[in-house]
Write a protein that holds these residues in place. Structure first.
Motif, PDB file in Angstrom:
ATOM      1  N   HIS A   1      -4.621   3.121   4.266  1.00  8.73           N
ATOM      2  CA  HIS A   1      -4.714   1.799   3.653  1.00  8.73           C
ATOM      3  C   HIS A   1      -3.852   0.810   4.433  1.00  8.73           C
ATOM      4  O   HIS A   1      -2.921   1.185   5.139  1.00  8.73           O
ATOM      5  CB  HIS A   1      -4.236   1.829   2.195  1.00  8.73           C
TER       6      HIS A   1
ATOM      7  N   TYR B   1      -8.196  -6.961   0.130  1.00 10.63           N
ATOM      8  CA  TYR B   1      -9.431  -6.353  -0.361  1.00 10.63           C
ATOM      9  C   TYR B   1     -10.097  -7.284  -1.370  1.00 10.63           C
ATOM     10  O   TYR B   1      -9.468  -7.710  -2.342  1.00 10.63           O
ATOM     11  CB  TYR B   1      -9.136  -4.995  -0.996  1.00 10.63           C
ATOM     12  N   CYS B   2     -11.379  -7.606  -1.133  1.00  7.30           N
ATOM     13  CA  CYS B   2     -12.169  -8.468  -2.017  1.00  7.30           C
ATOM     14  C   CYS B   2     -13.212  -7.645  -2.766  1.00  7.30           C
ATOM     15  O   CYS B   2     -13.848  -6.763  -2.177  1.00  7.30           O
ATOM     16  CB  CYS B   2     -12.898  -9.536  -1.211  1.00  7.30           C
ATOM     17  N   TYR B   3     -13.404  -7.959  -4.043  1.00  2.00           N
ATOM     18  CA  TYR B   3     -14.462  -7.292  -4.807  1.00  2.00           C
ATOM     19  C   TYR B   3     -15.216  -8.323  -5.632  1.00  2.00           C
ATOM     20  O   TYR B   3     -14.608  -9.114  -6.364  1.00  2.00           O
ATOM     21  CB  TYR B   3     -13.897  -6.205  -5.717  1.00  2.00           C
TER      22      TYR B   3
ATOM     23  N   ARG C   1     -14.975  -1.328   1.887  1.00  2.93           N
ATOM     24  CA  ARG C   1     -13.899  -0.528   1.316  1.00  2.93           C
ATOM     25  C   ARG C   1     -14.441   0.875   1.025  1.00  2.93           C
ATOM     26  O   ARG C   1     -15.487   1.034   0.395  1.00  2.93           O
ATOM     27  CB  ARG C   1     -13.406  -1.173   0.008  1.00  2.93           C
TER      28      ARG C   1
ATOM     29  N   GLN D   1       0.848  -1.188   0.000  1.00  5.35           N
ATOM     30  CA  GLN D   1       0.000   0.000   0.000  1.00  5.35           C
ATOM     31  C   GLN D   1       0.886   1.242   0.000  1.00  5.35           C
ATOM     32  O   GLN D   1       1.947   1.249   0.632  1.00  5.35           O
ATOM     33  CB  GLN D   1      -0.924   0.015   1.222  1.00  5.35           C
TER      34      GLN D   1
ATOM     35  N   GLN E   1      -7.155  -4.254   7.156  1.00  2.59           N
ATOM     36  CA  GLN E   1      -7.288  -4.022   5.715  1.00  2.59           C
ATOM     37  C   GLN E   1      -6.168  -4.760   4.975  1.00  2.59           C
ATOM     38  O   GLN E   1      -5.566  -4.222   4.049  1.00  2.59           O
ATOM     39  CB  GLN E   1      -7.244  -2.525   5.409  1.00  2.59           C
TER      40      GLN E   1
ATOM     41  N   GLU F   1      -8.813  -4.383  -6.165  1.00  2.00           N
ATOM     42  CA  GLU F   1      -8.974  -5.518  -5.264  1.00  2.00           C
ATOM     43  C   GLU F   1      -7.839  -6.532  -5.402  1.00  2.00           C
ATOM     44  O   GLU F   1      -7.292  -6.724  -6.485  1.00  2.00           O
ATOM     45  CB  GLU F   1     -10.314  -6.222  -5.503  1.00  2.00           C
ATOM     46  N   ASN F   2      -7.531  -7.170  -4.275  1.00  2.00           N
ATOM     47  CA  ASN F   2      -6.582  -8.288  -4.294  1.00  2.00           C
ATOM     48  C   ASN F   2      -7.248  -9.560  -4.778  1.00  2.00           C
ATOM     49  O   ASN F   2      -6.650 -10.339  -5.523  1.00  2.00           O
ATOM     50  CB  ASN F   2      -6.012  -8.534  -2.893  1.00  2.00           C
TER      51      ASN F   2
ATOM     52  N   TYR G   1     -12.991  -5.705   3.145  1.00  2.00           N
ATOM     53  CA  TYR G   1     -11.635  -6.034   3.581  1.00  2.00           C
ATOM     54  C   TYR G   1     -11.634  -7.278   4.477  1.00  2.00           C
ATOM     55  O   TYR G   1     -12.644  -7.625   5.107  1.00  2.00           O
ATOM     56  CB  TYR G   1     -11.041  -4.873   4.375  1.00  2.00           C
TER      57      TYR G   1
END
Length: 216
Positions: free
Chosen positions: A47, A55-57, A116, A41, A52, A81-82, A144
């Motif tokens: 961040h 990060y999922c989306y 997020r 980050q 955190q 997102e990760n 997160y």
């Protein structure tokens, strides 16, 4: 699974350090307590950190944004997102839910922590600097994770809920209380009883309750 180290990009004529330009990682990657190896980050004041770490989306939102913004072929990692996930939406997943990544008994275990909240870098990345308020109000925030047990992860790994508090509050409702002035005192107090509630959310919800008391 998407990663990126911080890189300098130009925003409004200025050089800005950001790690939002995630790209799919190759092979399997080690998930540490604070991040994926190879990811980082840029601004640790807002961040990263324990709550955190990842990060999922939801991939289900990609089609919505492609149509809304007239963008096509959005690639994994577009939203910074990760983990681009499927099957776990903001209305379904709750603060404190514990998830297993993959099927191995000694594989990574993570816990849902908070929605997020995007920064200005996201809007500039997708070419819509004024999108942030709409992004929040859409409820399509993603969420997160904090890491309970480290381990390797890779594209295609399952993400399975293994612990769920039936009294917990989902991500969409939490987002409303955190940023959209939604939720009454009863709901705020209920949220504060969630034992795994992140310190940031606890601070925000307590402040809202105090403000409500002062308005009486």
């Amino acid at each position: 699974m998407n990663i990126s180290p911080p890189k300098l990009v130009e925003i409004d004529g200025l050089q800005v350090l950001t790690a939002i330009n995630k790209t799919p990682a190759k092979g399997r990657v080690w998930l540490s307590r604070l991040t994926l190896v190879g990811d980082s980050q840029a601004d640790l004041s807002v961040h990263g950190g324990e709550h955190q770490a990842v990060y999922c989306y939801p991939f289900e939102h990609y089609n919505y944004w492609q149509n809304r913004l007239n963008l096509s072929d959005l690639t994994y990692g577009t939203f910074g997102e990760n983990l681009t996930i499927s099957g776990l939406l903001e209305e379904d997943i709750c603060i404190g839910d514990v998830l297993q990544i993959g099927n191995a008994a000694n594989g990574p275990i993570v816990q849902v922590t908070m929605p997020r909240i995007p920064c200005f870098k996201f809007g500039h990345k997708i070419g819509y600097p004024d999108i942030l308020d709409e992004f929040l109000r859409s409820g399509k925030s993603g969420f997160y994770l904090r890491v309970i047990q480290t381990g390797e992860i890779g594209a295609g790994d399952n993400l399975t809920v293994i612990e769920h508090d039936p009294e917990a509050i989902n991500i969409r409702t939490t987002l409303g209380m955190q940023k959209l002035d939604e939720g009454d005192d009863i709901l705020l107090n209920r949220a504060l009883k969630v034992t795994s509630l992140a310190p940031l959310l606890k601070q925000i919800f307590e402040a809202r309750l105090t403000e409500n008391d002062n308005d009486l």
